[in-house]
Scaffold this motif. Structure first.
Motif, mmCIF file in Angstrom:
data_model
loop_
_atom_site.group_PDB
_atom_site.id
_atom_site.type_symbol
_atom_site.label_atom_id
_atom_site.label_comp_id
_atom_site.label_asym_id
_atom_site.label_seq_id
_atom_site.Cartn_x
_atom_site.Cartn_y
_atom_site.Cartn_z
ATOM 1 N N SER A 32 0.825 -1.218 0.000
ATOM 2 C CA SER A 32 0.000 0.000 0.000
ATOM 3 C C SER A 32 0.858 1.267 0.000
ATOM 4 N N ASP A 33 2.102 1.146 0.428
ATOM 5 C CA ASP A 33 2.989 2.314 0.458
ATOM 6 C C ASP A 33 3.553 2.664 -0.919
ATOM 7 N N THR A 34 3.430 1.751 -1.884
ATOM 8 C CA THR A 34 3.935 2.026 -3.233
ATOM 9 C C THR A 34 2.813 2.096 -4.278
ATOM 10 N N ALA A 35 1.609 1.657 -3.919
ATOM 11 C CA ALA A 35 0.487 1.682 -4.851
ATOM 12 C C ALA A 35 0.017 3.120 -5.088
ATOM 13 N N GLN A 36 -0.737 3.312 -6.167
ATOM 14 C CA GLN A 36 -1.287 4.624 -6.504
ATOM 15 C C GLN A 36 -2.770 4.653 -6.124
ATOM 16 N N PHE A 37 -3.190 5.722 -5.455
ATOM 17 C CA PHE A 37 -4.575 5.852 -5.004
ATOM 18 C C PHE A 37 -5.183 7.147 -5.532
ATOM 19 N N GLN A 38 -6.377 7.028 -6.087
ATOM 20 C CA GLN A 38 -7.152 8.209 -6.452
ATOM 21 C C GLN A 38 -8.278 8.300 -5.435
ATOM 22 N N VAL A 39 -8.387 9.426 -4.768
ATOM 23 C CA VAL A 39 -9.344 9.590 -3.673
ATOM 24 C C VAL A 39 -10.352 10.680 -4.017
ATOM 25 N N GLU A 40 -11.601 10.397 -3.781
ATOM 26 C CA GLU A 40 -12.647 11.402 -3.980
ATOM 27 C C GLU A 40 -13.503 11.492 -2.716
ATOM 28 N N ILE A 41 -13.692 12.696 -2.229
ATOM 29 C CA ILE A 41 -14.595 12.956 -1.107
ATOM 30 C C ILE A 41 -15.709 13.837 -1.637
ATOM 31 N N ARG A 42 -16.927 13.330 -1.617
ATOM 32 C CA ARG A 42 -18.036 14.121 -2.157
ATOM 33 C C ARG A 42 -19.202 14.171 -1.166
ATOM 34 N N GLY A 43 -19.981 15.235 -1.310
ATOM 35 C CA GLY A 43 -21.089 15.455 -0.391
ATOM 36 C C GLY A 43 -20.668 16.366 0.755
ATOM 37 N N LYS A 44 -21.631 16.803 1.534
ATOM 38 C CA LYS A 44 -21.358 17.671 2.678
ATOM 39 C C LYS A 44 -22.225 17.261 3.861
ATOM 40 N N PHE A 45 -21.679 17.454 5.047
ATOM 41 C CA PHE A 45 -22.457 17.222 6.256
ATOM 42 C C PHE A 45 -23.592 18.252 6.309
ATOM 43 N N ASP A 46 -24.772 17.796 6.726
ATOM 44 C CA ASP A 46 -25.902 18.715 6.844
ATOM 45 C C ASP A 46 -26.827 18.260 7.981
ATOM 46 N N ARG A 47 -27.977 18.903 8.109
ATOM 47 C CA ARG A 47 -28.872 18.636 9.246
ATOM 48 C C ARG A 47 -29.902 17.538 8.963
#
Length: 323
Positions: A32-47
């Motif tokens: 995991s220290d040499t692999a390539q990662f594409q990360v996406e964080i989507r959305g927002k915290f709400d009520r």
């Protein structure tokens, strides 16, 4: 935020890196220290309170049962939405995940580099999706503090082999306590989704795969028409079938992988290939109502011809010019 509170948050993060049961900087998996990662964080915290219901064809009373919103201050929501990226980056670092990109262009680039793998091991390109709140796809929605985490390998069919984890963030008595909780559950989710991915992979490897070859005859087509086939028509046609991935062998030659007996227990390779060709032909149709219509494209008024070689497992799509 005052200096005292800032110092408190830093202390919490340092403590959480060494929480009980997890060694600091423990690898998520070997490599995991040499692999390539594409990360996406989507959305927002709400009520929004969770309303994870199916409203498709639901009666009127179902639409009137939506729960009241949660009592969360806007200041707290703003704090959570501003901190989650940094918190998740810390989580990734704690698992020695070093090669991380949040650039969407890299996702496309990584997918092109990641050749399909159908055995255990060899994965180098991964994608991690963190989804906050959002719709459930059935008319309802998840709660405003719900977090879903997906772990995928770009070498494998993501609709077949993937890892998943779900948690709901709890608001603490202070910002520091809430951030501590956010980091804790994200760390758990990353580990849990990877374990789920491994289990999904093991199950997938027990089921045999088959392949067919899809060829486009473009000898008499213009460069504009050829570009349309490669960039638009093939992706559309491929998306219509229940396939498990493909390899681009040549410019207009594709090896497409699939499984038998998904719906028909008597299905054979020959019958699948024939049905696949019929599906592609239907998808192009004869009017603009079909999903991969040629209407108003560089191939408008052309008629697709299909040649099936069941022995060699090849479907060849040719083109008849308009008269």
């Amino acid at each position: 935020m005052n200096k005292a509170l800032t110092g408190c948050i830093c202390a919490v993060v340092l403590i959480s890196l060494s929480r009980p049961g997890e060694a600091q900087n423990k690898k998520l998996f070997e490599g995991s220290d040499t692999a390539q990662f594409q990360v996406e964080i989507r959305g927002k915290f709400d009520r929004q309170s969770a309303w994870n219901v199916n409203l498709i064809n639901a009666n009127v009373s179902s639409f009137q049962s939506r729960p009241k919103d949660m009592d969360i201050s806007q200041t707290t929501l703003d704090m959570l939405n501003s901190k989650i990226i940094n918190i998740f980056e810390e989580v990734l670092e704690s698992y020695q995940i070093k090669n991380v990109s949040r650039n969407k262009k890299d996702y496309k680039k990584f997918r092109q580099r990641a050749e399909p793998i159908f055995s255990e091991g060899g994965d180098q390109y991964y994608r991690i999706e963190v989804v906050i709140a959002g719709d459930n796809g059935l008319g309802g929605h998840y709660g405003g503090l719900d977090i879903q985490l997906y772990f995928k390998s770009l070498h494998r069919s993501s609709n077949v082999v993937y890892g998943y984890s779900f948690r709901t963030l709890k608001i603490g008595k202070s910002d520091a306590e809430t951030l501590f909780e956010m980091r804790r559950i994200l760390s758990e989710q990353l580990n849990e989704s990877y374990d789920d991915w491994k289990a999904s992979l093991e199950k997938d490897l027990k089921n045999p795969r088959f392949y067919l070859l899809l060829r486009f005859d473009v000898n008499d087509l213009s460069p504009k028409q050829q570009k349309f086939i490669r960039k638009e028509l093939f992706p559309c046609l491929y998306s219509r079938a229940d396939s498990l991935g493909y390899i681009d062998l040549k410019k207009f030659y594709f090896q497409i992988f699939y499984r038998l007996k998904n719906a028909d227990q008597n299905e054979t390779e020959e019958s699948y290939i024939t049905q696949y060709a019929h599906l592609l032909q239907f998808s192009m149709g004869s009017s603009n109502k079909y999903p991969c219509s040629l209407w108003k494209t560089p191939l408008e008024n052309y008629r697709a011809t299909f040649k099936i070689d069941s022995t060699e497992k090849i479907i060849t799509i040719g083109w008849k010019k308009p008269e």
